[in-house]
Enzyme design. Sequence first.
Site, short mmCIF file in Angstrom:
data_model
loop_
_atom_site.label_atom_id
_atom_site.label_comp_id
_atom_site.label_asym_id
_atom_site.label_seq_id
_atom_site.Cartn_x
_atom_site.Cartn_y
_atom_site.Cartn_z
N GLU A 141 0.83 -1.21 0.00
CA GLU A 141 0.00 0.00 0.00
C GLU A 141 0.86 1.26 0.00
O GLU A 141 1.56 1.54 0.98
CB GLU A 141 -0.91 0.03 1.23
CG GLU A 141 -1.78 1.27 1.29
CD GLU A 141 -2.53 1.42 2.60
OE1 GLU A 141 -3.60 2.05 2.60
OE2 GLU A 141 -2.03 0.93 3.63
N GLU A 238 -11.32 2.41 6.22
CA GLU A 238 -10.23 2.86 7.09
C GLU A 238 -10.35 4.37 7.31
O GLU A 238 -9.53 5.16 6.87
CB GLU A 238 -8.87 2.50 6.47
CG GLU A 238 -7.73 2.60 7.46
CD GLU A 238 -6.40 2.23 6.87
OE1 GLU A 238 -5.62 1.54 7.56
OE2 GLU A 238 -6.12 2.60 5.71
#
Length: 260
Positions: A141, A238
Amino acid sequence: MPRFAANLTLMFTEVPFLDRFAEAAAAGFEAVEFLFPYDHPPEAVAERLRAHGLTQALFNLPPGDWASGERGLAALPERFEELKAGVETALAYARATGVKRLHLMAGMADRNDAKAQDSYRRAVAWTAERLEKEGLDLVLEPINARNMPGYFLNDFGYAADLIRDLALPNLKLQFDLYHCQILHGDVTMRLRALMPIIGHVQTASVPERHEPGSGEMNDAFLFAELDRLGYDGFIGCEYNPRAGTRDGLGWFAPYKGART
């Protein structure tokens, strides 16, 4: 229809961690993710998943000393043996929870440093090959420098080039809509270009990282675009709730009942 995973590190923090699984299920989520499970025994996490019929979508491999500011070990040449030990720790949790993908954090290092580049490449390749033996994907990521200044992996292009170059079947991109918008913009076109290597998606509003639909991006359009592109994984939520978690779930109402 998109399927969402509640991120239990950020959501439902009104209750202790192990109680957040029940809160997520009651709110209509079919899956959960979180940063790290390592403060609790694997069996305790697995029991909460089973009790509430939840799928574990993702968690991170051990990041080093998080409390002291470490954010992963992969780009740190002197920490390779510690990284390998952390992978084994994470695999115990993966077996218990049935998770299918793990995220490897890169660490705090200069991306222009040749030693850091070599260390990261070696760590990514080794970890992906180790996880493949367990039938798991490894995801990488890119994270924006505003939230994590000094983080090694701060560019989607760099991540994509590495994934394509290594050409390991279980090595994928973790595409966070929030980080992409801050780093590069043009999120829809990047989704279209990178979809063949995307293994997990996350979301939060920009710029304040609150509930989807509360910032500058058209989150509902992006969720529909993921459907159009054939993405069949979970979208990890998130984000930091603006107030109480439940009070901010109005955005989620149209997507409830997407269980398959």
